[in-house]
Design an enzyme around this catalytic site. Structure first.
Site, PDB file in Angstrom:
ATOM      1  N   GLU A 142       0.865   1.406   1.156  1.00 23.59           N
ATOM      2  CA  GLU A 142       1.423   2.268   0.096  1.00 23.59           C
ATOM      3  C   GLU A 142       2.510   1.551  -0.708  1.00 23.59           C
ATOM      4  O   GLU A 142       2.688   1.816  -1.894  1.00 23.59           O
ATOM      5  CB  GLU A 142       1.973   3.570   0.683  1.00 23.59           C
ATOM      6  CG  GLU A 142       0.908   4.564   1.143  1.00 23.59           C
ATOM      7  CD  GLU A 142       0.421   4.317   2.563  1.00 23.59           C
ATOM      8  OE1 GLU A 142       0.781   3.272   3.160  1.00 23.59           O
ATOM      9  OE2 GLU A 142      -0.332   5.172   3.082  1.00 23.59           O
ATOM     10  N   PHE A 200       2.288  17.465  12.642  1.00 21.30           N
ATOM     11  CA  PHE A 200       1.741  16.108  12.591  1.00 21.30           C
ATOM     12  C   PHE A 200       1.902  15.529  11.180  1.00 21.30           C
ATOM     13  O   PHE A 200       1.553  16.168  10.190  1.00 21.30           O
ATOM     14  CB  PHE A 200       0.262  16.133  12.991  1.00 21.30           C
ATOM     15  CG  PHE A 200      -0.388  14.765  12.909  1.00 21.30           C
ATOM     16  CD1 PHE A 200       0.065  13.729  13.717  1.00 21.30           C
ATOM     17  CD2 PHE A 200      -1.413  14.520  12.005  1.00 21.30           C
ATOM     18  CE1 PHE A 200      -0.505  12.473  13.632  1.00 21.30           C
ATOM     19  CE2 PHE A 200      -1.991  13.259  11.920  1.00 21.30           C
ATOM     20  CZ  PHE A 200      -1.534  12.239  12.727  1.00 21.30           C
ATOM     21  N   GLN A 201       2.460  14.351  11.113  1.00 18.16           N
ATOM     22  CA  GLN A 201       2.700  13.629   9.849  1.00 18.16           C
ATOM     23  C   GLN A 201       3.592  14.403   8.889  1.00 18.16           C
ATOM     24  O   GLN A 201       3.431  14.332   7.672  1.00 18.16           O
ATOM     25  CB  GLN A 201       1.379  13.221   9.186  1.00 18.16           C
ATOM     26  CG  GLN A 201       0.630  12.213  10.050  1.00 18.16           C
ATOM     27  CD  GLN A 201      -0.501  11.512   9.347  1.00 18.16           C
ATOM     28  OE1 GLN A 201      -1.170  12.108   8.515  1.00 18.16           O
ATOM     29  NE2 GLN A 201      -0.732  10.261   9.687  1.00 18.16           N
ATOM     30  N   LYS A 237      -0.405  20.908   1.775  1.00 17.77           N
ATOM     31  CA  LYS A 237      -1.872  20.855   1.811  1.00 17.77           C
ATOM     32  C   LYS A 237      -2.504  22.221   1.529  1.00 17.77           C
ATOM     33  O   LYS A 237      -3.571  22.312   0.919  1.00 17.77           O
ATOM     34  CB  LYS A 237      -2.330  20.336   3.173  1.00 17.77           C
ATOM     35  CG  LYS A 237      -3.814  20.064   3.226  1.00 17.77           C
ATOM     36  CD  LYS A 237      -4.233  19.390   4.499  1.00 17.77           C
ATOM     37  CE  LYS A 237      -5.727  19.128   4.503  1.00 17.77           C
ATOM     38  NZ  LYS A 237      -6.158  18.512   5.757  1.00 17.77           N
ATOM     39  N   MET A 274      16.606 -18.560  -0.672  1.00 22.59           N
ATOM     40  CA  MET A 274      17.903 -18.099  -1.169  1.00 22.59           C
ATOM     41  C   MET A 274      18.866 -17.840  -0.009  1.00 22.59           C
ATOM     42  O   MET A 274      20.076 -18.105  -0.119  1.00 22.59           O
ATOM     43  CB  MET A 274      17.726 -16.839  -2.022  1.00 22.59           C
ATOM     44  CG  MET A 274      18.959 -16.443  -2.784  1.00 22.59           C
ATOM     45  SD  MET A 274      19.588 -17.784  -3.822  1.00 22.59           S
ATOM     46  CE  MET A 274      18.917 -17.341  -5.417  1.00 22.59           C
TER      47      MET A 274
HETATM   48  C1  LIG Z   1      12.688  -6.728   1.551  1.00 20.05           C
HETATM   49  C2  LIG Z   1      13.786  -7.732   1.525  1.00 20.05           C
HETATM   50  N1  LIG Z   1      14.280  -8.215   2.690  1.00 20.05           N
HETATM   51  C3  LIG Z   1      15.270  -9.134   2.678  1.00 20.05           C
HETATM   52  C4  LIG Z   1      15.806  -9.575   1.504  1.00 20.05           C
HETATM   53  C5  LIG Z   1      16.957 -10.582   1.486  1.00 20.05           C
HETATM   54  N2  LIG Z   1      16.530 -11.826   0.819  1.00 20.05           N
HETATM   55  C6  LIG Z   1      16.863 -12.113  -0.465  1.00 20.05           C
HETATM   56  S1  LIG Z   1      16.198 -13.535  -1.016  1.00 20.05           S
HETATM   57  C7  LIG Z   1      15.502 -13.832   0.474  1.00 20.05           C
HETATM   58  C8  LIG Z   1      14.681 -15.064   0.695  1.00 20.05           C
HETATM   59  C9  LIG Z   1      13.392 -15.019  -0.024  1.00 20.05           C
HETATM   60  O1  LIG Z   1      12.574 -16.052   0.443  1.00 20.05           O
HETATM   61  P1  LIG Z   1      11.253 -16.437  -0.323  1.00 20.05           P
HETATM   62  O2  LIG Z   1      10.455 -15.223  -0.609  1.00 20.05           O
HETATM   63  O3  LIG Z   1      10.556 -17.500   0.434  1.00 20.05           O
HETATM   64  O4  LIG Z   1      11.786 -16.957  -1.709  1.00 20.05           O
HETATM   65  P2  LIG Z   1      12.699 -18.240  -2.031  1.00 20.05           P
HETATM   66  O5  LIG Z   1      14.125 -17.787  -2.024  1.00 20.05           O
HETATM   67  O6  LIG Z   1      12.435 -19.267  -0.975  1.00 20.05           O
HETATM   68  O7  LIG Z   1      12.250 -18.661  -3.375  1.00 20.05           O
HETATM   69  C10 LIG Z   1      15.783 -12.812   1.383  1.00 20.05           C
HETATM   70  C11 LIG Z   1      15.360 -12.786   2.796  1.00 20.05           C
HETATM   71  C12 LIG Z   1      15.264  -9.024   0.314  1.00 20.05           C
HETATM   72  N3  LIG Z   1      15.739  -9.364  -0.891  1.00 20.05           N
HETATM   73  N4  LIG Z   1      14.261  -8.136   0.356  1.00 20.05           N
END
Ligand SMILES: Cc1ncc(C[n+]2csc(CCOP(=O)(O)OP(=O)(O)O)c2C)c(N)n1
Length: 565
Positions: free
Chosen positions: A56, A118-119, A168, A477
């Site tokens: 979803e 349920f749900q 529902k 990052m």
């Molecule tokens: C759902 C979610 N979980 C955690 C984060 C924290 N976060 C921000 S950037 C990042 C790293 C992203 O890694 P990647 O997708 O490999 O991209 P890159 O920075 O290597 O380009 C994380 C874990 C987030 N933004 N979103």
């Protein structure tokens, strides 16, 4: 407003309502509480294109991508309980980035609501803070009006997600129902036209300014005001900085453009925000990633803020000239009422010097593909005309820095919530909205692994999305912040174990490529874009490259690190 009477199920009424809203594409996933709705959709399947996501969250991000590039509301259906809760991240994302969505969730029957049936999940409670408005339908006869209101609220004023929770027993019940969509929302009357007195104040401020600056946010795009913005900037020779979400609202290659401002913005844009004496913000939220430490932000400037949402004005930054209006209406009035231009030759010279002396830049390495170079290669191959979606992280910032957007509505990113896993499903929605355009999902290896189950959709629908994984074998990052602020303690941010993305793609009958050098990339990239079908490209990039310039947390907008002449 129409009133007709006939015998129908609640689900039939919903389907009819969707047809009246000219809905063509629906993103969704079935389940017990929406079985009557899916049955009605089955009977009306000639009228809709239903896109069955594999999760979803994928459906709601796809709907966001669809809304962002088409300007139409994205429509989502999910079942009660886990179906609805799986939507929560995407709904919050749409709320933060003002994307118009109308979401229908199934709910358990009215007589068992509150019994832990349920749900059953309290979708109204869960989504109240993350929607522009939400409804639980209590009577079948209310349904057509509620659907009409939901579309109206989602697409007017500051756009956003509206949720309709349908028990529902209402969708399943057969009644003689009247189709009455008359509504009256006295408490919801968004102001769209600017107050002329405020425009006069702005005219006066512009005529006196020595260091004026326009800041263009996503509100310019939502208001379809890009060409008016350009006309206004050119008329008065006003420099323009854009926010991350505002990229494309003003041509990035225009001489008046300073590029993106904020945490990873250009030196010229950030210094302009620091030093300007008049800041005219059109449709930006002044969020912390833009402003840095507020103590230093636009500290010498009188601030004018044009926003359709009065709650945004004065929220973070003291505002001298508030203008509550739709960006198009405001710019229209500004163009006709403001004649006198500022005398600001010295300022323009200063800005040109900053642009020339401190451009964005990076060093090539023999050890692998520079991630910035990858973005530039995509830019060249697509002649800057692709629709580009991203996840969140380093790749997102490099895309924002190095893919110069010259047209509106080509940049689809998760700005406010910063949602990993957004980019790929958003690309699916964008491609469905614009079947003839080149759509690139530029994703991180971390983010892609959060939504790669949606590869099924490329296979099933034959969508020619180009998925380009900027693979640095890390949560780049996070790794960068750990390197810069946590003495290189790379706690749980390295991803040395990776799937074989080529085989993964092939298992979905999608073409897969892997490249590890710039030479290979140069050879493969034309093939990727010449191919008339979906592609997954696993591009291994330098693992330790960092995004610069950067404003460190807590620092002012002028205190950028990594700026090189
Ligand atoms: C759902 C979610 N979980 C955690 C984060 C924290 N976060 C921000 S950037 C990042 C790293 C992203 O890694 P990647 O997708 O490999 O991209 P890159 O920075 O290597 O380009 C994380 C874990 C987030 N933004 N979103």
């Amino acid at each position: 407003m129409r009133t007709e009477t006939s015998t129908k199920t609640g689900a039939d009424l919903l389907v009819e309502s969707l047809l009246r809203e000219d809905v063509e594409t629906i993103f969704g996933y079935p389940g017990g509480a929406v079985l009557p709705i899916y049955d009605a959709l089955y009977k009306a399947k000639e009228s809709f294109h239903h896109v069955l996501s594999r999760h979803e969250q994928g459906a709601v991000h796809a709907a966001e991508g669809y809304a962002r590039v088409s300007g139409k509301p994205g429509v989502v259906i999910a079942t009660s309980g886990p179906g609805a809760t799986n939507l929560v991240t995407g709904i919050t994302d749409a709320m933060m980035d003002s994307l118009p969505l109308v979401i229908f969730t199934g709910q358990v029957a009215r007589q068992v609501i509150g019994t832990d049936a349920f749900q059953e999940a309290d979708v109204m409670g869960i989504t109240t803070p993350i929607t522009k408005h939400n409804y639980q339908v209590q009577s079948m006869s209310d349904l057509p009006r509620i659907v009409r209101e939901a579309f109206h609220i989602a697409t007017t004023g500051r756009k956003g997600p509206v949720l309709v929770d349908i028990p529902k027993d209402i969708s399943a019940s057969i009644q003689e129902g009247s189709f009455d969509t008359t509504f009256d929302l006295p408490g919801y009357q968004p102001t769209t036209k600017p107050n002329p007195l405020q425009i006069k104040k702005l005219a006066d401020a512009i005529s006196k300014a020595k260091k004026p600056l326009l800041l263009a946010g996503a509100g310019v795009l939502h208001g379809e005001a890009s060409s008016l913005l350009k006309a206004f900037a050119v008329k008065h020779s006003l420099p323009v900085a854009t926010t991350l979400l505002g990229l494309g609202s003003f041509p990035g290659n225009h001489p008046l453009s300073l590029g993106m401002a904020g945490m990873h913005g250009t030196y010229a844009a950030n210094m302009a925000l620091y030093d300007c004496d008049l800041l005219i913000n059109i449709g930006a939220r002044f969020d912390d990633r833009l402003t840095g430490n507020l103590k230093h932000f636009a500290k010498h400037a009188a601030v004018a803020h044009i926003d359709i949402d009065p709650a945004e004005i004065g929220k973070n930054v003291n505002t001298k000239i508030p203008i509550v209006a739709d960006s198009k209406e405001a710019l229209h009035e500004m163009l006709s009422m403001i004649e006198e231009s500022p005398q600001h030759e010295e300022w323009m010279k200063q800005l040109q010097d900053w642009k020339k002396d401190f451009p964005l830049g990076y060093k090539h390495s023999d050890e692998g593909v520079s991630p910035q170079w990858l973005v530039e290669a995509i830019y060249k191959e697509t002649e800057g005309r692709a629709i580009v979606t991203t996840d969140v992280g380093q790749h997102q910032m490099w895309a924002a820095q190095y893919y110069t957007f010259s047209d509106p509505d080509r940049w689809v990113t998760s700005g406010g919530l910063g949602t990993m896993g957004f980019g790929f499903p958003a690309a699916i929605g964008a491609q469905l909205a614009k079947p003839d355009e080149t759509v690139v999902a530029l994703v991180g290896d971390g983010g892609f692994q959060m939504s790669m189950q949606e590869l099924s959709l490329l296979q099933e629908k034959g969508l020619p999305v180009k998925v380009i994984i900027m693979n640095n074998e890390s949560l780049g990052m996070v790794r960068q912040w750990q390197e810069s602020f946590y003495e290189e303690r790379y706690s749980e941010s390295l991803l040395p174990v990776q799937p074989d993305y080529v085989k993964l793609a092939e298992s979905y009958q999608i073409r897969g490529f892997k490249v590890e050098t710039e030479e290979e990339l140069q050879r493969v990239i034309p093939e990727v874009f010449a191919y008339n079908g979906p592609v997954v490209l696993d591009c291994r990039v330098l693992k330790l490259e960092n995004v610069y310039p950067m404003i460190a947390p807590g620092k002012g907008i002028h205190e950028m690190i990594g700026v090189k002449p």
